[in-house]
Motif scaffolding. Structure first.
Motif, PDB file in Angstrom:
ATOM      1  N   VAL A 146     103.482 -32.657  72.214  1.00  9.03           N
ATOM      2  CA  VAL A 146     104.871 -31.942  72.517  1.00  9.03           C
ATOM      3  C   VAL A 146     103.765 -30.629  72.035  1.00  9.03           C
ATOM      4  O   VAL A 146     101.894 -31.151  71.561  1.00  9.03           O
ATOM      5  CB  VAL A 146     104.988 -32.075  71.169  1.00  9.03           C
ATOM      6  CG1 VAL A 146     104.289 -32.299  69.557  1.00  9.03           C
ATOM      7  CG2 VAL A 146     106.563 -31.664  71.061  1.00  9.03           C
ATOM      8  N   ARG A 148     103.556 -27.041  70.988  1.00  6.41           N
ATOM      9  CA  ARG A 148     104.593 -26.248  69.374  1.00  6.41           C
ATOM     10  C   ARG A 148     103.992 -24.737  69.249  1.00  6.41           C
ATOM     11  O   ARG A 148     102.601 -25.197  69.115  1.00  6.41           O
ATOM     12  CB  ARG A 148     105.514 -27.148  68.725  1.00  6.41           C
ATOM     13  CG  ARG A 148     105.748 -27.976  68.525  1.00  6.41           C
ATOM     14  CD  ARG A 148     106.654 -28.343  67.178  1.00  6.41           C
ATOM     15  NE  ARG A 148     108.072 -29.211  68.087  1.00  6.41           N
ATOM     16  CZ  ARG A 148     108.935 -29.333  66.944  1.00  6.41           C
ATOM     17  NH1 ARG A 148     108.533 -29.648  65.787  1.00  6.41           N
ATOM     18  NH2 ARG A 148     109.973 -29.947  67.431  1.00  6.41           N
ATOM     19  N   PRO A 187     103.041 -36.120  67.504  1.00  7.62           N
ATOM     20  CA  PRO A 187     103.572 -36.069  66.605  1.00  7.62           C
ATOM     21  C   PRO A 187     103.132 -36.855  65.171  1.00  7.62           C
ATOM     22  O   PRO A 187     102.930 -38.647  65.725  1.00  7.62           O
ATOM     23  CB  PRO A 187     105.237 -36.369  66.752  1.00  7.62           C
ATOM     24  CG  PRO A 187     105.685 -35.790  67.887  1.00  7.62           C
ATOM     25  CD  PRO A 187     103.958 -35.963  68.340  1.00  7.62           C
ATOM     26  N   LYS A 189     103.811 -38.685  63.157  1.00  7.66           N
ATOM     27  CA  LYS A 189     104.827 -40.162  62.930  1.00  7.66           C
ATOM     28  C   LYS A 189     104.783 -41.122  63.959  1.00  7.66           C
ATOM     29  O   LYS A 189     105.000 -42.320  64.302  1.00  7.66           O
ATOM     30  CB  LYS A 189     106.521 -39.559  62.860  1.00  7.66           C
ATOM     31  CG  LYS A 189     107.603 -40.947  62.910  1.00  7.66           C
ATOM     32  CD  LYS A 189     108.991 -40.164  62.869  1.00  7.66           C
ATOM     33  CE  LYS A 189     109.982 -41.139  62.842  1.00  7.66           C
ATOM     34  NZ  LYS A 189     109.719 -42.719  63.903  1.00  7.66           N
ATOM     35  N   VAL A 190     104.445 -40.760  65.172  1.00  9.24           N
ATOM     36  CA  VAL A 190     104.183 -41.602  66.239  1.00  9.24           C
ATOM     37  C   VAL A 190     103.148 -42.703  66.192  1.00  9.24           C
ATOM     38  O   VAL A 190     103.198 -43.813  66.291  1.00  9.24           O
ATOM     39  CB  VAL A 190     104.306 -41.172  67.625  1.00  9.24           C
ATOM     40  CG1 VAL A 190     104.126 -41.660  69.136  1.00  9.24           C
ATOM     41  CG2 VAL A 190     105.461 -40.150  68.146  1.00  9.24           C
ATOM     42  N   ASP A 193     103.911 -45.042  63.233  1.00  7.10           N
ATOM     43  CA  ASP A 193     104.648 -46.468  63.270  1.00  7.10           C
ATOM     44  C   ASP A 193     103.741 -46.702  64.924  1.00  7.10           C
ATOM     45  O   ASP A 193     104.078 -48.292  64.513  1.00  7.10           O
ATOM     46  CB  ASP A 193     105.184 -45.162  64.564  1.00  7.10           C
ATOM     47  CG  ASP A 193     107.342 -44.686  64.298  1.00  7.10           C
ATOM     48  OD1 ASP A 193     108.086 -45.603  62.771  1.00  7.10           O
ATOM     49  OD2 ASP A 193     107.752 -44.028  64.811  1.00  7.10           O
ATOM     50  N   MET A 224     107.022 -36.954  57.912  1.00  4.77           N
ATOM     51  CA  MET A 224     107.661 -37.664  59.225  1.00  4.77           C
ATOM     52  C   MET A 224     108.467 -36.735  59.597  1.00  4.77           C
ATOM     53  O   MET A 224     109.513 -36.731  60.017  1.00  4.77           O
ATOM     54  CB  MET A 224     109.116 -38.226  58.446  1.00  4.77           C
ATOM     55  CG  MET A 224     108.283 -39.992  57.728  1.00  4.77           C
ATOM     56  SD  MET A 224     108.359 -40.887  58.984  1.00  4.77           S
ATOM     57  CE  MET A 224     107.014 -41.164  58.938  1.00  4.77           C
ATOM     58  N   ASP A 225     108.064 -35.443  59.334  1.00  7.05           N
ATOM     59  CA  ASP A 225     109.291 -34.377  59.348  1.00  7.05           C
ATOM     60  C   ASP A 225     108.632 -33.783  60.636  1.00  7.05           C
ATOM     61  O   ASP A 225     108.892 -33.631  61.919  1.00  7.05           O
ATOM     62  CB  ASP A 225     109.415 -33.087  58.388  1.00  7.05           C
ATOM     63  CG  ASP A 225     110.000 -31.725  59.116  1.00  7.05           C
ATOM     64  OD1 ASP A 225     110.787 -31.810  59.541  1.00  7.05           O
ATOM     65  OD2 ASP A 225     109.947 -30.942  57.870  1.00  7.05           O
ATOM     66  N   ASP A 226     107.408 -32.172  60.419  1.00  7.32           N
ATOM     67  CA  ASP A 226     106.861 -31.618  61.641  1.00  7.32           C
ATOM     68  C   ASP A 226     105.555 -31.948  61.628  1.00  7.32           C
ATOM     69  O   ASP A 226     105.100 -30.869  62.697  1.00  7.32           O
ATOM     70  CB  ASP A 226     107.336 -30.384  61.988  1.00  7.32           C
ATOM     71  CG  ASP A 226     107.051 -29.404  60.691  1.00  7.32           C
ATOM     72  OD1 ASP A 226     106.189 -30.295  59.628  1.00  7.32           O
ATOM     73  OD2 ASP A 226     107.588 -28.673  60.036  1.00  7.32           O
ATOM     74  N   LEU A 228     101.564 -32.826  63.098  1.00  6.04           N
ATOM     75  CA  LEU A 228     101.253 -33.277  64.240  1.00  6.04           C
ATOM     76  C   LEU A 228      99.299 -33.675  64.076  1.00  6.04           C
ATOM     77  O   LEU A 228      98.987 -33.642  62.920  1.00  6.04           O
ATOM     78  CB  LEU A 228     101.232 -32.241  65.179  1.00  6.04           C
ATOM     79  CG  LEU A 228     102.460 -31.329  65.744  1.00  6.04           C
ATOM     80  CD1 LEU A 228     102.308 -29.944  66.182  1.00  6.04           C
ATOM     81  CD2 LEU A 228     103.070 -31.774  66.542  1.00  6.04           C
ATOM     82  N   ASP A 296     103.571 -24.777  50.806  1.00  8.18           N
ATOM     83  CA  ASP A 296     104.703 -23.628  51.303  1.00  8.18           C
ATOM     84  C   ASP A 296     104.095 -22.104  51.467  1.00  8.18           C
ATOM     85  O   ASP A 296     104.047 -21.778  50.254  1.00  8.18           O
ATOM     86  CB  ASP A 296     106.265 -23.803  51.335  1.00  8.18           C
ATOM     87  CG  ASP A 296     107.072 -24.891  51.285  1.00  8.18           C
ATOM     88  OD1 ASP A 296     106.830 -25.575  52.346  1.00  8.18           O
ATOM     89  OD2 ASP A 296     107.574 -25.047  50.713  1.00  8.18           O
ATOM     90  N   ARG A 327     108.791 -21.071  55.867  1.00 11.71           N
ATOM     91  CA  ARG A 327     110.090 -21.835  55.253  1.00 11.71           C
ATOM     92  C   ARG A 327     110.991 -21.764  56.763  1.00 11.71           C
ATOM     93  O   ARG A 327     112.434 -22.006  56.686  1.00 11.71           O
ATOM     94  CB  ARG A 327     110.764 -21.382  54.608  1.00 11.71           C
ATOM     95  CG  ARG A 327     110.052 -21.810  52.747  1.00 11.71           C
ATOM     96  CD  ARG A 327     110.820 -21.103  51.909  1.00 11.71           C
ATOM     97  NE  ARG A 327     110.117 -21.979  50.336  1.00 11.71           N
ATOM     98  CZ  ARG A 327     109.572 -20.654  49.718  1.00 11.71           C
ATOM     99  NH1 ARG A 327     109.314 -19.985  50.305  1.00 11.71           N
ATOM    100  NH2 ARG A 327     108.344 -21.129  48.565  1.00 11.71           N
ATOM    101  N   VAL A 354     109.751 -21.965  65.073  1.00 10.83           N
ATOM    102  CA  VAL A 354     110.326 -21.768  63.482  1.00 10.83           C
ATOM    103  C   VAL A 354     108.538 -21.848  62.550  1.00 10.83           C
ATOM    104  O   VAL A 354     107.761 -22.550  63.835  1.00 10.83           O
ATOM    105  CB  VAL A 354     110.218 -23.169  62.634  1.00 10.83           C
ATOM    106  CG1 VAL A 354     112.107 -22.522  63.050  1.00 10.83           C
ATOM    107  CG2 VAL A 354     110.020 -24.878  63.080  1.00 10.83           C
TER     108      VAL A 354
END
Lengths: 423, 200
Positions: A146, A148, A187, A189-190, A193, A224-226, A228, A296, A327, A354
């Motif tokens: 991805v 971004r 990501p 998360k990938v 996993d 789990m959110d964003d 990388l 944050d 945020r 974002v």
């Protein structure tokens, strides 16, 4: 590395001069007419400026080259300190749009920049996983990827401008520990996993492959959110000073958590209390406590032009700068030209997503009287960038990180522009 | 990206061995990506994990066997640390931080109002295990990772004793180190900022 960055403009000039000379020789050999201006400079050159022909349309220019270089008339520079533990600020006043050129991205290292062979580098994922997983860099690149755009801001950005503001501070000095990049990666998360992470994992530890093996503890929801794991920056592999060959990228969170030269991720059930989240990167507060795991980055903005050391003449000027929030999205940037008495909505550049900065612009006609220019950002949570007075009240002068007060520039009647921190 | 995925899906339909990968969502969060096993990489051996897994937690998890005394640490500090951190741990800030100080002014933990108050181990650090973990992974500056576990215990003991956290006669090992409570441990609080219309 930093020395090379500093020396680059001079190397460029000599290379350019040499190439131009070679092109002239080729032109003569080929029987082509040389331009009327010849190779000589006809105007007195400023110190360090390249020799330019009187009319560049009357002779052949430089040939193609393996790697492009900046115009010799544009010499942006970071501010290296010549030490392995330290930072180097991005020249915000010399940049336009929102993307930071990779070689001008701010630097913050805690043990220098390691020299890593990507063929030998691995990422280990272990702890609360089904099977400890060892991935080569090439294997990391085979997962779904991805691209971004996100900013990274060091959470110490703006400390000296907050604690000890000085009139001769530039945008680079005030807020140069922020940069924005189009990152490419997978990501997190990938990857988790793939390792078969266990649901009882609540935190993970990210470790870098530098000489301090920098470690930060991160709550699993961020994974789990964003989050990388990135390997590319603005279309090419990461720069060494940005973590080549792999770095963690935690959008919107204090820069130190985006661990560079990433080599290990361990899943567990509580934070590790590393040096970087105890002794450093904690925020003392006036009530005698210190905020810990304060990730944050609050909404913030800065006018990057006009700014010190610019001297204005009467007439129209674009007031332009950058605004960002950890945020989500910036929804509004207001400009004041009368030290906060009145505010006007600035025009915002279209933003890609974002946790990416917007470029704001407001056209202003200066009438020659003294003025104070300020910018104030609002994000999608409704958070409004505070004044320095408001921030001092809730954080104190000695707080150590997360500085986002409204700042600006004082314009004197003679056009001189100086830093203005007293908001 | 989306077009590429469409192409992959079409290819997958034509070739039974391919599987359409889960789409990487355009939305901010990746939470909706379904779990998929790609069979990339390999299992790390226990030895490979052990070689890198040197972290120590605040509960003492990860502390190795070994021990060291304050006196041993004092000698080591002079030979391996004092050239940067000073003979009395006063440091050379900002590159080489002050390590040793137990300032009475730290009693109220008023770091927010006093930027000069040193964030020394005794004045500020919430966890004793952090000293061990950091010294082992990152020190000495020019030879990181070169200290034996006994040496790291000794230096940790010396630093904690010099900061008046443990007695100067102490010997540290995993059991005793995990039971050290730092003076200002309770001063650290979770982040309460959440955005919105409040400045915190």
């Amino acid at each position: 590395m930093t020395d090379r960055a500093q020396d680059a403009p001079d190397e460029l000039i000599s290379r350019r001069t040499m190439l131009a000379g070679a092109a002239g020789v080729v032109a003569v050999a080929a029987g082509l007419p040389l331009g009327a201006g010849g190779q000589g400079a006809s105007a007195p050159a400023a110190p360090g400026a390249p020799k330019v022909p009187a009319d560049p349309t009357k002779l052949q220019g430089a040939p193609t080259s393996p790697v492009g270089a900046r115009s010799a008339f544009y010499k942006p520079s970071r501010t290296p300190v010549g030490e392995t533990v330290g930072n180097s600020l991005s020249p915000l006043q010399d940049l336009t749009g929102t993307i930071t050129p990779a070689d001008l991205h701010f630097e913050r290292h805690h043990a220098g920049i390691p020299l890593i062979d990507p063929a030998k580098h691995t990422l280990l994922i272990h702890g609360l996983v089904g099977t400890p997983l060892l991935l080569s860099v090439d294997e990391v690149k085979r997962f779904p990827q991805v691209t971004r755009t996100h900013f990274i801001e060091c959470s110490g950005n703006g400390r000296s401008a907050y604690r000890e503001p000085k009139p001769d501070m530039t945008p680079q000095k005030v807020a140069g520990l922020v940069s924005n990049t189009e990152w490419t990666g997978v990501p997190l998360k990938v990857l988790l996993d793939e390792a078969g992470f266990k649901p009882e994992a609540t935190w993970f530890l990210a470790e870098g492959g530098d000489a301090c093996l920098l470690t930060r503890s991160i709550p699993m929801p961020k994974a789990m959110d964003d989050a990388l794991v990135v390997w590319a920056q603005n279309g090419e592999p990461l720069r060494p000073e940005q973590g080549f060959p792999l770095r963690l990228l935690l959008p919107g969170w204090e820069g130190n958590t985006s661990v560079k030269w990433l080599r290990r991720i361990e899943l567990g059930t509580r934070p590790w209390a590393t040096r970087w989240e105890t002794s450093k990167y904690t925020d003392p507060l006036p009530d005698g406590t210190a905020r810990q795991y304060s990730f944050d980055m609050d909404a913030k903005s800065i006018i990057t032009t006009p700014a010190h050391p610019k001297v204005l003449t009467k007439g129209w000027w674009p007031i332009s700068g950058l605004a960002w929030t950890g945020r989500g999205k910036i929804t509004r940037v207001e400009i004041s030209t009368d030290n906060g008495k009145s505010w006007h909505d600035a025009e915002l550049s279209p933003t890609t997503g974002v946790k990416a900065p917007v470029r704001f612009t407001h056209m202003w006609e200066w009438d020659g009287s003294a003025a104070v220019l300020l910018s104030r950002a609002t994000d999608e949570t409704g958070y409004v960038q505070p004044t320095r007075t408001a921030l001092l009240k809730v954080r104190g002068i000695g707080t150590d990180f997360h500085f986002n007060p409204i700042v600006g520039w004082k314009v004197a009647a003679n056009g001189a522009v100086t830093f203005h921190a007293e908001t | 990206m989306r077009r590429a995925l469409v192409l992959i899906v079409i290819t997958a339909a034509a070739c039974a061995r391919d599987t359409a990968p889960p789409a990487v969502p355009a939305a901010a969060s990746f939470a909706s990506i379904p779990a998929q096993h790609y069979g990339l990489g390999r299992a790390a051996t226990p030895a490979e994990v052990a070689a890198l897994d040197i972290d120590v937690g605040p509960d003492g998890l990860g502390l190795p066997a070994g021990s060291g005394t304050v006196a041993q640490g004092a000698t080591l500090f002079q030979t391996k640390c004092s050239m940067c951190h000073g003979a009395t741990g006063q440091g050379m800030p900002p590159a080489f931080p002050l390590l040793i100080s137990r300032d009475p002014k730290a009693e109220g933990f008023k770091f927010a109002s006093d930027p000069k108050l040193p964030h020394s181990i005794g004045n500020y650090w919430p966890n004793a295990t952090t000293v061990f973990d950091y010294v082992r992974r990152a020190m000495p500056l020019l030879q990181p990772g070169s200290l034996t576990n006994d040496e790291v215990y000794s230096l940790t003991a010396f630093l904690l004793a010099s900061n008046e956290v443990i007695p100067k006669t102490a010997t540290l090992d995993s059991a005793s180190l995990m039971n050290v409570t730092m003076p200002y441990r309770d001063r650290f609080v979770p982040d309460n900022r959440k955005g919105g219309n409040e400045v915190k």
